[in-house]
Enzyme design. Structure first.
Site, PDB file in Angstrom:
ATOM      1  N   TRP A 348       0.845  -1.204   0.000  1.00 12.99           N
ATOM      2  CA  TRP A 348       0.000   0.000   0.000  1.00 12.99           C
ATOM      3  C   TRP A 348       0.874   1.246   0.000  1.00 12.99           C
ATOM      4  O   TRP A 348       0.560   2.228  -0.662  1.00 12.99           O
ATOM      5  CB  TRP A 348      -0.913   0.012   1.227  1.00 12.99           C
ATOM      6  CG  TRP A 348      -1.776   1.232   1.301  1.00 12.99           C
ATOM      7  CD1 TRP A 348      -2.984   1.438   0.693  1.00 12.99           C
ATOM      8  CD2 TRP A 348      -1.495   2.445   2.023  1.00 12.99           C
ATOM      9  NE1 TRP A 348      -3.477   2.685   0.997  1.00 12.99           N
ATOM     10  CE2 TRP A 348      -2.586   3.332   1.805  1.00 12.99           C
ATOM     11  CE3 TRP A 348      -0.445   2.885   2.823  1.00 12.99           C
ATOM     12  CZ2 TRP A 348      -2.636   4.604   2.368  1.00 12.99           C
ATOM     13  CZ3 TRP A 348      -0.503   4.155   3.381  1.00 12.99           C
ATOM     14  CH2 TRP A 348      -1.578   4.988   3.155  1.00 12.99           C
ATOM     15  N   HIS A 349       1.972   1.195   0.712  1.00 12.87           N
ATOM     16  CA  HIS A 349       2.845   2.366   0.783  1.00 12.87           C
ATOM     17  C   HIS A 349       3.600   2.606  -0.516  1.00 12.87           C
ATOM     18  O   HIS A 349       3.960   3.753  -0.804  1.00 12.87           O
ATOM     19  CB  HIS A 349       3.836   2.225   1.942  1.00 12.87           C
ATOM     20  CG  HIS A 349       3.247   2.555   3.275  1.00 12.87           C
ATOM     21  ND1 HIS A 349       2.653   1.616   4.080  1.00 12.87           N
ATOM     22  CD2 HIS A 349       3.133   3.735   3.935  1.00 12.87           C
ATOM     23  CE1 HIS A 349       2.215   2.199   5.189  1.00 12.87           C
ATOM     24  NE2 HIS A 349       2.490   3.488   5.132  1.00 12.87           N
ATOM     25  N   GLY A 350       3.853   1.580  -1.275  1.00 13.46           N
ATOM     26  CA  GLY A 350       4.565   1.801  -2.521  1.00 13.46           C
ATOM     27  C   GLY A 350       4.773   0.528  -3.310  1.00 13.46           C
ATOM     28  O   GLY A 350       4.825  -0.576  -2.753  1.00 13.46           O
TER      29      GLY A 350
END
Length: 498
Positions: A348-350
């Site tokens: 989700w963060h990257g």
């Protein structure tokens, strides 16, 4: 539009003055339009007003922004809003057991996850295919798809609404205007916190009064948010950027300083943003839940994640971890649930291997803490260890978090691995260990850790209530910090990229 810009200052005062003059439906419509304007003020890096495309889709997107100041990515936000609004309405109308309810939920999830996946993960997935040579010698070219700002946040927010309607936790909103405002409300639109529909509609229906004590509390939050961002985060960025750019020439102590400085930088940056967002929302009559609670002086990794980005950690708990079975399963299934949840959190963060590594590391730390906590040694030390054990536990937690900070900040795992090796003094740097070139930042980090430990015991709100002298001192100290040490150039908030 950046909170730390003159443009936002003008926007804020116009919005709050006009918004308080208007009433009922007109007020909601005004807030929605200003939220869309706030979003459209962001200029995607794909758009160039000096060398606009002459044909194709890019020609039209460039024209929309450069000639009419319409950010084309706002249509993705509106599209997601329309799909989830009608999906939720139809889901609520269907009877339990009707297969159409499930298909409508699937439609909502596919549209949201598909849109997020296309913009955020296309290049990553094509890169994975290239790396494992799934198609032999053929290599997909990099697509360079621009990630729309805030898409990870408003997608999660909108999806949680549809899921909650499906589970009969909340009723579907009949007013499209209300739901659109929930998705796009500008304080939390581009970087959170992820606000639950139940919380937002509660305050929308029964708007909280804005009295002197509320204004004082909101102003204090906004002020401390700017201090965290402009004074601490933006100054720490200097040593962080230098460390990660020149890690080959640094010794282990200097890399330790840079790694820990990044942890504090992203904390001050993101906590500062959410402080401002929550404070601004309170001035409009909305009470959002705190998103940070002094997570950098935590006693263990579970304590850390109960205090860090709370709206996100509770989101993945409620919509990923618990549906998988949570902790009420066998040991093997529990390990699976933790690792899937935190692998998801990393992605989700990257969309990159180093974010995958970060997610796996978080899951590994949580599992290690769980199994250690069940041992007799842990129970004895928790009961008899006293302040010494408490302090050592906090230092050890920060030690473990540092490996995650490096993976989170490094552009690639190839850069992260030698830096993590340096944390355990296995790097190949020729720099002598006796040198500590960034020692001033090391001293600052010790001060930050100590202050965080002290404030986490007493809480800032309790220090400000009931005394005008305390409040005035708080304001003066923060204003002086901003004037004396604030970085004057407007800097993007780090979580805009997620």
């Amino acid at each position: 539009m950046l909170f730390n810009s003159f443009e936002f200052l003008v926007f804020f005062f116009v919005t709050i003055i006009v918004g308080n003059i208007l009433k009922n439906r007109w007020q909601k419509l005004f807030f929605l339009l200003t939220s869309y304007y706030f979003y459209m003020a962001w200029q995607p890096s794909s758009i160039s007003c000096t060398g606009m495309a002459t044909e194709g889709l890019k020609f039209y997107t460039d024209r929309l922004y450069c000639d009419f100041k319409i950010n084309p990515y706002v249509f993705i936000l509106i599209f997601s809003t329309i799909i989830d609004y009608f999906a939720a309405r139809l889901i609520e109308e269907k009877q339990d057991g009707d297969s159409a309810r499930g298909w409508l939920l699937v439609l909502s999830l596919v549209v949201n996850i598909g849109t997020l996946g296309f913009f955020k993960y296309t290049d990553f997935l094509l890169g994975v295919i290239n790396d494992i040579h799934l198609l032999g010698s053929y290599q997909f070219p990099k697509q360079n798809i621009i990630l729309p700002v805030g898409i990870s946040f408003y997608t999660f927010q909108s999806m949680s609404y549809t899921i909650d309607v499906y589970n009969r936790k909340i009723e579907a909103r009949k007013s499209f205007l209300d739901f659109a405002l929930y998705v796009a409300f500008f304080p939390q639109l581009v970087a959170g916190p992820i606000v639950r529909a139940e919380t937002f509609f509660r305050d929308l229906d029964f708007r909280l009064g804005v009295y002197k004590e509320n204004i004082d509390a909101a102003f204090a939050l906004i002020l401390i948010g700017f201090t965290r961002k402009i004074v601490f985060a933006d100054n720490l960025a200097r040593v962080v950027d230098s460390t990660f750019a020149n890690y080959q020439n640094l010794n282990s102590i200097e890399i330790w300083t840079g790694a820990l400085a990044f942890g504090w930088q992203i904390y001050f940056d993101f906590a500062g943003y959410t402080d401002i967002a929550i404070g601004v929302a309170r001035l409009f009559g909305f009470q959002f839940n705190p998103n940070f609670n002094f997570p950098m002086s935590c006693r263990n990794i579970a304590d850390h994640w109960s205090r860090w980005h709370i709206s996100f950690s509770t989101w993945i708990r409620d919509y990923i971890y618990i549906p998988l079975g949570g902790s009420r399963v066998s040991v093997i299934m529990y390990i699976r649930n933790i690792m899937i949840t935190w692998l998801f959190a990393g992605l989700w963060h990257g969309a990159a291997y180093h974010y995958v590594g970060w997610g796996i590391w978080q899951g590994t730390m949580l599992l290690s803490h769980k199994f250690y906590g069940d041992t007799k040694v842990a129970k004895f030390l928790n009961n008899k260890g006293g302040r010494v054990y408490d302090l050592l536990a906090r230092i050890f937690t920060m030690f473990c978090l540092a490996f995650g900070f490096i993976m989170f900040r490094a552009e690639t795992m190839e850069k992260a691995i030698p830096m993590m090796k340096a944390l355990v003094f296995l790097n190949d740097s020729v720099a002598p260990l006796t040198r500590w070139s960034n020692y001033r930042f090391g001293i600052l980090l010790v001060i930050c850790f100590t202050a965080s430990y002290v404030f986490s015991k007493r809480q800032i709100p309790t220090l400000l209530t009931g005394s005008w002298l305390k409040y005035t001192t708080f304001v003066i100290v923060n204003v002086l910090l901003l004037l004396l040490f604030g970085v004057t150039e407007s800097q993007n908030f780090l979580y805009f990229q997620f």
